[in-house]
Design an enzyme around this catalytic site. Structure first.
Site, short mmCIF file in Angstrom:
data_model
loop_
_atom_site.label_atom_id
_atom_site.label_comp_id
_atom_site.label_asym_id
_atom_site.label_seq_id
_atom_site.Cartn_x
_atom_site.Cartn_y
_atom_site.Cartn_z
N ARG A 166 1.90 12.94 -12.81
CA ARG A 166 0.52 13.27 -13.20
C ARG A 166 0.47 14.56 -14.02
O ARG A 166 -0.35 14.68 -14.94
CB ARG A 166 -0.37 13.37 -11.96
CG ARG A 166 -0.64 12.00 -11.39
CD ARG A 166 -1.58 12.00 -10.22
NE ARG A 166 -2.14 10.66 -10.06
CZ ARG A 166 -2.86 10.25 -9.03
NH1 ARG A 166 -3.12 11.09 -8.05
NH2 ARG A 166 -3.32 9.04 -8.98
N LYS B 171 -4.29 -8.79 0.59
CA LYS B 171 -5.48 -9.52 1.05
C LYS B 171 -6.47 -9.87 -0.05
O LYS B 171 -6.69 -9.09 -0.97
CB LYS B 171 -6.21 -8.66 2.07
CG LYS B 171 -5.45 -8.51 3.36
CD LYS B 171 -6.25 -7.68 4.31
CE LYS B 171 -5.63 -7.74 5.70
NZ LYS B 171 -6.39 -6.94 6.65
N GLY C 272 -2.77 0.98 -6.98
CA GLY C 272 -2.12 0.95 -5.67
C GLY C 272 -0.62 0.78 -5.74
O GLY C 272 0.08 1.54 -6.41
N GLY D 50 -7.66 3.98 -7.77
CA GLY D 50 -9.04 3.49 -7.59
C GLY D 50 -9.78 3.27 -8.89
O GLY D 50 -10.49 2.27 -9.04
P1 AMP Z 1 -2.19 -4.39 -2.17
O1 AMP Z 1 -2.25 -2.94 -1.79
O2 AMP Z 1 -3.35 -5.18 -1.72
O3 AMP Z 1 -1.84 -4.59 -3.62
O4 AMP Z 1 -1.01 -5.00 -1.29
C1 AMP Z 1 0.31 -4.60 -1.45
C2 AMP Z 1 1.05 -5.02 -0.21
O5 AMP Z 1 1.01 -6.43 -0.07
C3 AMP Z 1 2.51 -4.64 -0.26
O6 AMP Z 1 2.75 -3.69 0.74
C4 AMP Z 1 3.24 -5.95 0.03
O7 AMP Z 1 4.29 -5.80 0.97
C5 AMP Z 1 2.15 -6.82 0.64
N1 AMP Z 1 2.45 -8.24 0.47
C6 AMP Z 1 2.63 -8.91 -0.68
N2 AMP Z 1 2.91 -10.20 -0.43
C7 AMP Z 1 2.92 -10.36 0.91
C8 AMP Z 1 3.14 -11.47 1.76
N3 AMP Z 1 3.43 -12.69 1.28
N4 AMP Z 1 3.04 -11.28 3.09
C9 AMP Z 1 2.76 -10.05 3.58
N5 AMP Z 1 2.53 -8.96 2.81
C10 AMP Z 1 2.62 -9.11 1.48
#
Ligand code: AMP
Length: 396
Positions: free
Chosen positions: A36, A197, A354, A377
């Site tokens: 940064r 999610k 993220g 964000g």
């Molecule tokens: P996000 O912050 O929503 O982009 O989520 C990132 C996280 O999703 C990472 O820590 C990954 O390990 C997790 N992730 C991705 N694919 C899977 C999966 N099939 N099952 C469980 N966790 C997952």
């Protein structure tokens, strides 16, 4: 989107308040990642060369209006001096006599860092008196902190109502890249969205469907879509309660003529840990006691072939549990494919938000993407199509 930049102001001998992002990771008083700070160097160097008095404004942590040692920007002074290679003074407050005394002693070209803006409650409230107290120390406002531009705070938005306000070079670079990614992209555009999610990415999916030609869904969130289509996903991470929402998203995609690309096979593991026993399965045969931890090789082929047809790719979220080898395989393979085509000029690629930066760094390709946003964000809110107050106020 046209916005004002450093090209629109004469900064020589002026007191220039520069909002920067210094919210860097610090361990035992030492800054552990300089990314940064490196990003703001061009703006500061340019202002230095043009003989401006450079007054840096930034927040650090979440002090919520309380002064604390642990959130003091003093901790980043040494790293800032090292990266900038310029003498740098520190003022123990961002407003009032403590700031004024240091600023009054500045010569043209000098750099001063003011203490954490969030030590004052007026910062996050975008309080007019606090913004006026900040503005009293400057003639021009330069915003170089895209990562804070989704918040209407005094140092990101309020100041721009009082002083002539322009984008710094880092902000300008970010806005130009984002414009190429989603504002006025070269079509076809493919978006890759992964991560844990669906529930955290509903706005993002809705917005992308309206703007892109194809949407690749991977990661844990793909499981929710697969389950909503009637497939068994065993013990996989899955938001079964969002089945209706997932179906709605798929219908909306159809109406908007956005192709949805879901996995066609999966790497199933039996524990959520690195090197857990695992096997590749077709989607009609996911074992009841297994977890989908990555998309499979046929899915990677499909995704890569969609990328071959694309002129622009935007990416948020890993395709699998990339922190746990070998469930990083699909993310790494697709990231390398995007990087390869970007390097040879066949593709414009923009990634961020993220864990995406960590995933692309893990794949060793961050340098070869057209642009990687470290904004977190703000990048996500941009992908969600939301207005960014700190950007809107810089528009021409
Ligand atoms: P996000 O912050 O929503 O982009 O989520 C990132 C996280 O999703 C990472 O820590 C990954 O390990 C997790 N992730 C991705 N694919 C899977 C999966 N099939 N099952 C469980 N966790 C997952």
């Amino acid at each position: 989107m046209a916005f004002r930049t450093l090209d629109d102001v004469d900064v020589a001998a002026k007191r220039v308040l520069v909002r920067v992002d210094l919210n860097v990771p610090v361990q035992n008083g030492v800054v552990t990642d300089l990314t940064r700070i490196e990003r703001i160097k061009p703006t500061i160097n340019e202002l230095h060369q043009k003989g401006a008095k450079i007054i840096l404004l930034a927040h650090f942590g979440r002090p919520k209006g309380e002064v604390s040692e642990e959130n003091s920007l003093k901790q980043v002074v040494a790293a800032l001096r090292k990266v900038l290679g310029l003498p740098l003074h520190f003022a123990p407050d961002c407003i009032g006599a403590a700031a004024e005394d240091v600023i009054n002693a500045m010569a043209d070209g000098d750099v001063v860092l003011l203490e954490n803006t969030r030590f004052h409650a007026g910062e996050e409230k975008n309080d007019a008196d606090f913004a006026a107290a900040l503005a009293a120390n400057g003639d021009i406002f330069v915003n170089d902190a895209f990562s804070a531009a989704h918040r209407a705070h005094a140092s990101t938005e309020g100041l721009a109502h009082i002083l002539p306000a322009v984008a710094g070079r880092a902000m300008q670079g970010e806005l130009e890249a984002l414009e190429k990614g989603l504002g006025q992209p070269v079509r076809p555009v493919v978006a890759i969205v992964g991560g844990a999610k669906v529930s955290t990415k509903l706005d993002l999916l809705s917005n992308l469907i309206e703007k892109v030609d194809a949407l690749v869904i991977g990661g844990g969130m793909a499981n929710t879509f697969l389950a909503a289509s009637g497939l068994e996903v065993g013990k996989s991470l899955c938001e079964h309660d969002l089945a209706d929402t997932a179906r709605k998203i798929m219908r909306k995609a159809e109406d908007s003529k956005c192709a949805i690309i879901l996995p066609v096979d999966a790497i199933v593991g039996w524990h959520f840990e690195a090197h857990a026993p695992h096997q590749n399965y077709g989607l009609d045969a996911i074992p009841a006691d297994g977890m989908i931890l990555d998309v499979g090789p046929l899915s990677v082929e499909r995704i890569n072939s969609a990328i071959n047809d694309a002129s622009t790719v935007i990416w948020n979220g890993p395709l699998g549990a990339f922190e746990l080898a070998p469930f990083d395989k699909a993310t790494v393979a697709v990231a390398r494919h995007v990087a390869e085509r970007s390097k040879t000029g066949k593709l414009i690629s923009v990634g961020g938000g993220g864990d995406t930066v960590a995933a692309l760094n893990h794949a060793g390709v961050a340098e070869d993407f057209t642009y990687i946003s470290t904004a977190g964000g703000a990048f996500l809110e941009w992908m969600e199509g939301k207005p960014l107050p700190g950007v809107d106020i810089l528009k021409k």
